[in-house]
Design a protein around this motif. Structure first.
Motif, PDB file in Angstrom:
ATOM      1  N   ARG A  20      20.406   4.893   1.501  1.00  0.00           N
ATOM      2  CA  ARG A  20      19.792   5.177   0.207  1.00  0.00           C
ATOM      3  C   ARG A  20      20.801   4.820  -0.886  1.00  0.00           C
ATOM      4  O   ARG A  20      21.371   3.736  -0.835  1.00  0.00           O
ATOM      5  CB  ARG A  20      19.354   6.632   0.141  1.00  0.00           C
ATOM      6  N   HIS A  64      16.147  13.111   0.026  1.00  0.00           N
ATOM      7  CA  HIS A  64      15.492  12.069  -0.765  1.00  0.00           C
ATOM      8  C   HIS A  64      14.772  12.662  -1.971  1.00  0.00           C
ATOM      9  O   HIS A  64      13.796  12.123  -2.463  1.00  0.00           O
ATOM     10  CB  HIS A  64      14.566  11.217   0.094  1.00  0.00           C
ATOM     11  N   THR A  88      22.410   8.728   1.247  1.00  0.00           N
ATOM     12  CA  THR A  88      22.508   7.912   2.460  1.00  0.00           C
ATOM     13  C   THR A  88      22.940   8.851   3.579  1.00  0.00           C
ATOM     14  O   THR A  88      23.869   9.625   3.404  1.00  0.00           O
ATOM     15  CB  THR A  88      23.552   6.804   2.266  1.00  0.00           C
TER      16      THR A  88
END
Lengths: 347, 347
Positions: free
Chosen positions: A344, A298, A305
């Motif tokens: 994500r 992140h 993801t």
DNA sequence: ATTTGATATCTAATCGATTAGACTCAGGCT
DNA sequence: AGCCTGAGTCTAATCGATTAGATATCAAAT
């Protein structure tokens, strides 16, 4: 190396007893809450003596008489010598473990071992009764670790395996997560996005985890009616560069994949790298799902993801089992904790 | 949790003595090589008795009588709770440390602490005489860690600081590398390549290491006759994304940098990312030098030119000092090990 | 022949905590 | 009154190794 002289004379349980005007037994009872009851007045006297003298029980004496060391060993068995320490991945578990242990006055001893290492040091460590229990993280499955497990069993040290189902023959419980579920989650997520041409980047096949992630990918693909295509299922050995290379290869195929499920975040970065090299947009031109959820996942763009394994939970649970703060279900040798899809930007 | 029954009766030094037909003292002498001499015949008898009985000295009893635990604690003091375990960077040191310790039958106890944590657990651990010494990795400089160092000193536990110069007031030696030299090496390398517009990406300014790397960059720049320009010296807090953002900002300036010295490999990746975003070639359009040499540095493309700190050497050295396998120079409170420029492809 | 000294070994005290067993005392029962 | 019970406390044995002091043995020195 600091003050080598002894600046403060040792304070022993004797001193406390004397100061409080009670017997050593009484002091011990107060400290350990038993095994005999103590009166409130006595307790108060002892506690204030302890505070005044700044008394701390000697761990060696305790260990000798009471047979508890308040120490848990974290034993790893890796393919590479320094693997255990340099993975972001393991960090989550170690952090959880130490914090949980510290909470109850327990400590963590690190004991890294690499494949091919002589198990004798482990034997020695266990037989010297240095630890109350061990958390075993052995990346290989039976029978490759039998020699180690035998050593553990022979020493009689309580043991909890992590990241594998434990071992029925040895009677060790395991705390693990479901690689199959993770692989299915990832693959199904990509299928759900409409992808039909989904590639896989697999880890080092010596790792059970790598094999399970791969086979669950295959099963999920096939279950959805898509034939398995070996051309877009590549072993990249957990390696970023190999992953990047394999991705390039697959993207050059006449019928290139539109999505990739990588068995680790590292390899997913390799895939992203390749996509970037070719000017492909992620996730529009190529969707990528990783596995592990390392901190970088992140921090880099696009946000990855990925599948998150409950490393911290596993660490806490292992610690509690070993320190006796939770009882293990004697029936269930395996505790499987759920993994999670972290959605994500990359898929 | 494994076999809870005691499968094998305990073998003690007594048993060995009996079996060998000698006194317990003799056995102890043989095991510890002193403090009295032993005859070859006796030694042979004892050793074979030990082997036959598979005897292993009880660590608690040893600790109690001999005042040695053969355990070294690795105490960290980080800004973030899980920092110590999730850095590739620290892995190199921990690996070296444990291996060195294992070699001589010593063990490593992990004791992570985060800023703001109560030092009481550390106090308790030290006062219970659980370890023979500690390796302290405190990221902050004095006086922020005085409270901790006081606790250590008061306990009388030998202590070696790593990654900082030790502390004269407390008398603790330190083993460190030269951030200034590293910053100068990196900057001079870029200067030597002909760059005149060199930017810096700095780490979190709470870290002394970040401050030193930045100031040596500034000094080197200025020493070469180039005025310092605050516009191309940015704090990115060790963060990849911030580094990427700052790089973008700097590259958009009317007079953009042609080279970047990042104070960590992570931030260098952020810079590379930004370059990639803008279609810049590395190192032709933008040269990048990192710091740390984490594993990723030689796995991603372009291979990162970086400064390598001798973490492993430091770990080994700290271990030896604490276990007494090397004597410290009582004069020198600081041992500074050289850093190295690793030339790869990015500059 | 006796003393001296060095070397090798044994005896037993010791480290500091835990805990079984003995003891005291108050209150409840017959 | 006498007995029992149980709570609260104390005495002392114990865990298993290390090591100072006593003892034994033998060669060299006087």
């Amino acid at each position: 190396m600091g003050d080598r002289s002894k600046p403060n004379k040792r304070v022993t349980l004797q001193d406390v007893a004397q100061r409080a005007g009670v017997s050593t037994a009484a002091v011990s009872y107060v400290i350990n809450g038993g095994p005999r009851p103590t009166s409130p007045e006595l307790r108060a006297r002892v506690l204030s003596a302890i505070a005044e003298l700044d008394y701390h029980p000697n761990s060696a004496a305790r260990g000798l008489r009471g047979r508890r060391t308040n120490t848990i060993a974290f034993v790893t068995y890796d393919f590479l010598p320094n693997e255990s320490f340099s993975s972001h991945y393991l960090g989550r578990m170690l952090t959880a473990l130490t914090r949980e242990l510290q909470q109850h006055g327990n400590y963590l001893l690190m004991f890294p071992l690499a494949t091919g290492d002589d198990p004798t040091p482990l034997r020695k460590m266990l037989k010297s009764e240095r630890v109350d229990g061990i958390v075993a993280r052995f990346v290989q499955d039976p029978p490759h670790t039998d020699a180690l497990l035998e050593v553990v069993q022979e020493s009689g040290t309580p043991c909890v395996c992590v990241e594998r189902p434990g071992d029925a023959r040895f009677g060790f419980p395991g705390i693990t997560y479901d690689d199959d579920e993770g692989g299915a989650l990832a693959t199904n997520h990509l299928l759900g996005l409409g992808h039909r041409r989904i590639a896989h980047l697999a880890g080092d096949m010596r790792y059970a985890t790598a094999r399970r992630r791969m086979s669950s990918y295959q099963r999920t693909i096939v279950a959805s009616g898509i034939p398995f295509d070996a051309d877009i299922s590549a072993v990249a050995n957990w390696d970023i560069r190999q992953a990047r290379g394999e991705t390039h290869r697959m993207l050059s195929l006449p019928d290139p994949p539109t999505a990739i499920f990588a068995a680790s975040d590292d390899m997913a970065f390799g895939a992203l790298h390749a996509a970037h090299d070719r000017g492909l947009r992620v996730p529009e031109d190529l969707a990528v799902v990783g596995f592990d959820d390392i901190p970088l996942a992140h921090q880099l763009t696009p946000l990855l993801t990925t599948i998150r394994a409950p490393l911290d939970e596993m660490g806490v649970r292992a610690a509690r089992l070993l320190t006796g703060h939770t009882k293990a279900d004697p029936e269930a040798l395996v505790e499987t904790r759920p993994v999670q899809l972290i959605r994500r930007d990359s898929a």
